[in-house]
Scaffold this active site. Structure first.
Site, PDB file in Angstrom:
ATOM      1  N   HIS A   1     -30.238 -80.356 100.988  1.00 18.40           N
ATOM      2  CA  HIS A   1     -31.426 -79.127 102.237  1.00 18.40           C
ATOM      3  C   HIS A   1     -31.147 -79.572 103.543  1.00 18.40           C
ATOM      4  O   HIS A   1     -30.597 -80.739 103.867  1.00 18.40           O
ATOM      5  CB  HIS A   1     -32.217 -80.219 101.835  1.00 18.40           C
ATOM      6  CG  HIS A   1     -33.495 -79.945 100.451  1.00 18.40           C
ATOM      7  ND1 HIS A   1     -34.282 -79.369  99.885  1.00 18.40           N
ATOM      8  CD2 HIS A   1     -32.750 -80.199  98.759  1.00 18.40           C
ATOM      9  CE1 HIS A   1     -35.094 -78.838  98.828  1.00 18.40           C
ATOM     10  NE2 HIS A   1     -34.012 -79.609  98.092  1.00 18.40           N
TER      11      HIS A   1
ATOM     12  N   GLY B   1     -29.756 -71.588  95.790  1.00 20.33           N
ATOM     13  CA  GLY B   1     -30.732 -71.724  96.513  1.00 20.33           C
ATOM     14  C   GLY B   1     -31.883 -71.250  97.086  1.00 20.33           C
ATOM     15  O   GLY B   1     -32.431 -70.842  96.241  1.00 20.33           O
ATOM     16  N   GLU B   2     -32.684 -71.616  98.482  1.00 19.01           N
ATOM     17  CA  GLU B   2     -34.080 -71.883  98.258  1.00 19.01           C
ATOM     18  C   GLU B   2     -34.217 -71.165 100.010  1.00 19.01           C
ATOM     19  O   GLU B   2     -33.397 -71.366 100.987  1.00 19.01           O
ATOM     20  CB  GLU B   2     -34.748 -72.491  98.073  1.00 19.01           C
ATOM     21  CG  GLU B   2     -35.005 -73.622  97.319  1.00 19.01           C
ATOM     22  CD  GLU B   2     -33.742 -74.742  96.926  1.00 19.01           C
ATOM     23  OE1 GLU B   2     -33.207 -75.069  97.750  1.00 19.01           O
ATOM     24  OE2 GLU B   2     -33.052 -75.012  95.247  1.00 19.01           O
TER      25      GLU B   2
ATOM     26  N   THR C   1     -32.052 -79.286  85.956  1.00 16.33           N
ATOM     27  CA  THR C   1     -33.663 -79.206  85.901  1.00 16.33           C
ATOM     28  C   THR C   1     -34.430 -79.996  84.352  1.00 16.33           C
ATOM     29  O   THR C   1     -35.911 -80.189  84.893  1.00 16.33           O
ATOM     30  CB  THR C   1     -34.520 -79.954  87.278  1.00 16.33           C
ATOM     31  OG1 THR C   1     -35.016 -78.195  87.826  1.00 16.33           O
ATOM     32  CG2 THR C   1     -33.142 -80.266  88.199  1.00 16.33           C
TER      33      THR C   1
END
Length: 317
Positions: free
Chosen positions: A38, A105-106, A190
């Site tokens: 991150h 991604g974010e 996840t």
């Protein structure tokens, strides 16, 4: 046999703390490591965000466990040529025990250079081309590439591992799982979703490895553990695409104000019940995951590793 691993959180911990957790994980009997990548944490309460490639280098000196990034976005903030060099170096440092986990991604991490945030479909197209670039450079020699999104000229990665770095692709929906099956050396997710695993395998993934991971909050007092999980990771319970499109930790804090402790307690295993912790792992195993990684929320890391080593891992093995 399922591999049981520990998930290192760059959002919560300093480099020195992550190195110590890797040591404790290996001593506790965990067999592999995930590490997040991150630029920002999800909220200021988490409070950290070291550069993952520096941390991986430090980890290579203190652990013999294999390490996967979970996951790196090689499309906007970092050009895929840079990710190719970084991941090759990591694999050399770890003597081949490195997996490059990649995803689309974010905005939280990728908008920081002022680039526009593409649509989900375009992000997957960029990811596919980025993987092409990384693999091209991992082949060795001087390379040129001209694609729709990336250009590489006269580029050569000199420090290369003996074998190309495996690239696992992350996915949370059918499109990304299909892409993972088509281009990935493995799949990571996840949530214990057998349908997604099936999509990956049916789209070309076959018997390639599937990694999954989740968070828990061990503690002797269940309610106190719920409060810790809510304070640090309420953002995990935000619905839909918010995790991909909110641009700053402040925005996540605003949205997370709608998440109650009860919502977190229902979604995250908290407290000292070893059977509940083990059942969480079994859900991933039953969904077809080959490797399962667990992350302890909060500061009680030593207690967590003792608890999992003595009470949870024996139930699973």
């Amino acid at each position: 046999m399922t591999t049981y691993g520990y998930f290192l959180s760059c959002e919560e911990f300093t480099p020195a703390q992550l190195v110590e957790q890797a040591r404790m994980a290996e001593r506790a009997g965990f067999e592999a490591l995930w590490i997040s990548d991150h630029f920002h944490p999800w909220n200021d309460e988490q409070g950290q965000s070291p550069f993952v490639w520096s941390v991986v280098g430090a980890l290579s000196q203190v652990t013999s466990l294999p390490i996967s990034t979970a996951v790196t976005c090689p499309t906007i903030r970092l050009h895929p040529a840079i990710v190719a060099q970084a991941s090759a170096t990591a694999s050399v440092q770890l003597e081949g025990r490195f997996v490059l986990g990649v995803g689309s991604g974010e905005a939280l991490n990728e908008h920081v250079l002022g680039d526009p945030w593409p649509s989900a479909d375009e992000r997957l197209e960029m990811l596919e081309e980025a993987v092409q670039v990384i693999r091209l450079l991992h082949d060795g020699g001087v390379k040129d590439f001209r694609g729709e999104y990336y250009t590489v000229e006269n580029a050569r990665v000199y420090t290369l591992p003996k074998e190309p770095v495996p690239i696992y692709v992350s996915g949370f929906g059918a499109k990304s799982a299909t892409l993972a099956g088509r281009i990935g050396d493995g799949f990571c997710c996840t949530k214990p979703d057998a349908e997604l695993v099936g999509t990956f395998r049916d789209s070309g993934g076959g018997r390639k490895p599937v990694q999954g991971g989740f968070k828990v909050c061990y503690g002797p007092d269940e309610q106190a553990a719920v409060e810790t999980a809510h304070r640090l990771w309420a953002n995990e319970q935000l619905p839909g695409e918010l995790a991909q499109i909110l641009p700053t930790p402040a925005h996540f804090e605003q949205a997370s104000s709608l998440v109650t402790p009860d919502m977190v307690g229902e979604a995250v295993v908290c407290g000292p019940d070893a059977d509940r912790h083990a059942e969480n792992v079994r859900q991933f195993e039953q969904a077809g995951y080959d490797e399962v990684y667990v992350q302890q929320i909060g500061p009680d890391q030593e207690q967590f590793f003792r608890f999992w080593s003595e009470e949870v891992l024996p139930k699973l093995r």
